[in-house]
Design an enzyme around this catalytic site. Sequence first.
Site, PDB file in Angstrom:
ATOM      1  N   THR A 109       0.830  -1.201   0.000  1.00 15.84           N
ATOM      2  CA  THR A 109       0.000   0.000   0.000  1.00 15.84           C
ATOM      3  C   THR A 109       0.865   1.252   0.000  1.00 15.84           C
ATOM      4  O   THR A 109       0.470   2.281  -0.548  1.00 15.84           O
ATOM      5  CB  THR A 109      -0.929   0.005   1.227  1.00 15.84           C
ATOM      6  OG1 THR A 109      -1.691  -1.195   1.210  1.00 15.84           O
ATOM      7  CG2 THR A 109      -1.858   1.201   1.229  1.00 15.84           C
ATOM      8  N   LYS A 153       3.211 -12.772   7.384  1.00 14.74           N
ATOM      9  CA  LYS A 153       2.022 -12.056   6.906  1.00 14.74           C
ATOM     10  C   LYS A 153       1.463 -12.871   5.750  1.00 14.74           C
ATOM     11  O   LYS A 153       2.033 -12.911   4.667  1.00 14.74           O
ATOM     12  CB  LYS A 153       2.432 -10.649   6.468  1.00 14.74           C
ATOM     13  CG  LYS A 153       1.343  -9.752   5.922  1.00 14.74           C
ATOM     14  CD  LYS A 153       1.973  -8.393   5.584  1.00 14.74           C
ATOM     15  CE  LYS A 153       0.961  -7.339   5.165  1.00 14.74           C
ATOM     16  NZ  LYS A 153       0.532  -7.517   3.762  1.00 14.74           N
ATOM     17  N   TYR A 212       6.769 -11.760   4.223  1.00 11.14           N
ATOM     18  CA  TYR A 212       5.620 -11.199   3.507  1.00 11.14           C
ATOM     19  C   TYR A 212       5.243 -12.155   2.383  1.00 11.14           C
ATOM     20  O   TYR A 212       5.850 -12.151   1.320  1.00 11.14           O
ATOM     21  CB  TYR A 212       5.992  -9.820   2.970  1.00 11.14           C
ATOM     22  CG  TYR A 212       4.854  -9.007   2.400  1.00 11.14           C
ATOM     23  CD1 TYR A 212       3.538  -9.455   2.417  1.00 11.14           C
ATOM     24  CD2 TYR A 212       5.101  -7.754   1.854  1.00 11.14           C
ATOM     25  CE1 TYR A 212       2.508  -8.695   1.902  1.00 11.14           C
ATOM     26  CE2 TYR A 212       4.076  -6.971   1.334  1.00 11.14           C
ATOM     27  CZ  TYR A 212       2.785  -7.446   1.363  1.00 11.14           C
ATOM     28  OH  TYR A 212       1.773  -6.682   0.844  1.00 11.14           O
TER      29      TYR A 212
END
Length: 294
Positions: free
Chosen positions: A45, A161, A133
């Site tokens: 993001t 994550k 990630y």
Amino acid sequence: MFRGLSAFPPTPTDAEGTVQAEALSRLIDRLATAAVDSIGLLGSTGGYAFLSREERRRAVEIAREAVDGRTPLIVGVGALRTDAAVALARDAKQAGADGLLLAPVSYTPLNDEEVYRHFLAVAGATDLPLVIYNNPGTTKFTFSPDLISRLSDLPTVAAVKMPLPAGGDFAGEIADLRQRTPPGFSIGYSGDWGAAHALLAGADAFYSVVAGLLPKPALALTRAARAGNADEAARLDAAFEPLWTLFKQFGSFRVMYAIAAELDLFHAAPPRPVLPIPDEALPRVAAAIEALEG
């Protein structure tokens, strides 16, 4: 640091990719004031892949000053080359990061051994705790449970994550990962529309796009789900549904720029070649925000 709500804000920049310091500082202060559990700077993001090394370091410095020790700062250090990711990890530590987030960015498809060695180098570059990630939608690489287990044995790798499981079996996936990883290893999820289900199933963390600009309703959802209040979590998740629909239709990255403009937090276009959402969708963004904040 790797429990509860981790909020991932956009990184406001001008057309040349220079970070807008005042706007970023306002966003970080807003999140720290809302008392999110951590801030995920320069995640997907945050558009890390669109920024130079110098601007990424400057973003960490700006955020560190704005957060002023109130909330842990987790910084994304993904890069195509291992030596570049190592340099970014060292930059982040020197600029004041509390933790790191690493995705295996690639052009040539990577295999498990290549990703393991990439993480080995980056995890050893600093003493900061690091989050795996697992973002196959962007990187086109999926971490197997065996690879996550192997990486979790590295001294500084503290969390993962995860994307939303294809079959929706959060409880089964979490149970399997807990058996494969050391005690205290944090298992969290991204994919905002699955957050309530993940947390109710026992996930440790919600790595949230929407919390980067709307921290209060995201915190309410997180707290209800972590407390096991399924009815309240479902009610709050339903309030988010118009926004989840926009995320799925246009991509959360684009929609976040529209949310920022609607809330007058910053006014910037997404980095090219990414284009803004169509003008005709903007009233839906406004209505979705009003449903959450009204």
